[in-house]
Enzyme design. Structure first.
Site: not given
Ligand code: NAD
Length: 245
Positions: A88, A153, A157
């Site tokens: 994730n 991005y 994905k």
């Molecule tokens: P967030 O920024 O709140 O959390 C991201 C997580 O990834 C954190 O726990 C962070 O520690 C970890 N992370 C980031 N860079 C890292 C690295 N270099 N090494 C290890 N860990 C790392 O984001 P989120 O919104 O909870 O996103 C989680 C996932 O969901 C991501 O893959 C994101 O692309 C995807 N996503 C999010 C959304 C949204 O709207 N929030 C939409 C689509 C997809």
């Protein structure tokens, strides 16, 4: 549903990943979160402890194959099985291509795709030996139709979708299911940082009329990891209030 199961969640320290960790733990799984830094892992462990949820945590550099393999080997040595891997961890991008450096582009690919490769490569021999396992990857709705800036991005994905579909085929003979979840706009730090004038028009385009919550997404992960999804592999499940259309 997950009593005695070992579930690893990368990016499990906040946002969607933290909620995934919380839900698996509530279903009685042994949850192991991976984060990027010791402080964020400790903070998440402490936060969950206050909710009477006990999880373990590590912070390997996900782009270092040896470090990842070492931690996975330790987890397997302790528990003798690894049942679910949730990939994730992810970062976003918003700059136009003319302002994006090659290093920024490849960094996104490193965190969002290449790290996933390392994690999957490390757990696969164990899941193959068990003849059982579930691998789930976080994609995004923008993997389907792109976005007007931040090209790295959606590129990353889309690669997650390709990796998911290919490995579903490669690992099916070992009873390892591989699926992805493609969230829409979800209420996490990633989205909270967007300016109001960007987020409000976006909400208007979502047929369900709201942005998603981390729990909406975490529920999809729980379903796909569960025996309820025993004949589902190689899918990218949209969890986006129909925002994709
Ligand atoms: P967030 O920024 O709140 O959390 C991201 C997580 O990834 C954190 O726990 C962070 O520690 C970890 N992370 C980031 N860079 C890292 C690295 N270099 N090494 C290890 N860990 C790392 O984001 P989120 O919104 O909870 O996103 C989680 C996932 O969901 C991501 O893959 C994101 O692309 C995807 N996503 C999010 C959304 C949204 O709207 N929030 C939409 C689509 C997809």
């Amino acid at each position: 549903m997950f009593e005695g199961k070992v579930v690893i969640v990368t990016g499990g320290t906040r946002g969607i990943g933290l909620e995934i960790a919380r839900k698996f733990a509530k279903e009685k799984a042994q949850v192991i979160i991976f984060g990027s830094k010791e402080e964020s892992v400790t903070k998440a462990i402490e936060l969950l402890k206050k909710e009477d949820i006990v999880v373990e945590g590590y912070y390997p550099n996900l782009n270092n194959e040896a470090e990842v393999t070492d931690v996975i080997n330790k987890i397997y040595a302790t528990y003798k099985h690894i049942d679910v891997l949730v990939n994730n961890a992810g970062i976003s991008a918003s700059k136009k291509i003319t302002e994006t450096t090659y290093e920024e582009f490849t960094h996104i690919m490193d965190v969002n795709v290449n790290a996933m490769f390392n994690m999957i490569k490390a757990v696969t021999p164990y899941m193959q030996k068990q003849k059982d396992g579930v691998i789930l990857n976080t994609s995004s709705m923008v993997s389907i139709y792109g976005q007007p800036s931040g090209v790295g991005y959606p590129t990353s994905k889309s690669a997650v979708n390709g990796l998911t579909k290919s490995l579903a085929r490669e690992l099916a003979p070992f009873n390892i299911r591989v699926n992805a979840v493609a969230p829409g706009i979800i209420n996490t730090d990633m989205v909270k940082n967007l300016p109001k004038d960007v987020i409000e028009p976006l909400i208007k385009t979502i047929p369900l009329g709201r942005i998603g919550e981390p729990a909406d997404v975490a529920n999809a992960f729980i379903f796909l990891a569960s025996p309820m999804a025993s004949y589902i592999t190689g899918v990218v499940l949209s969890v986006d209030g129909a925002a994709r259309s």
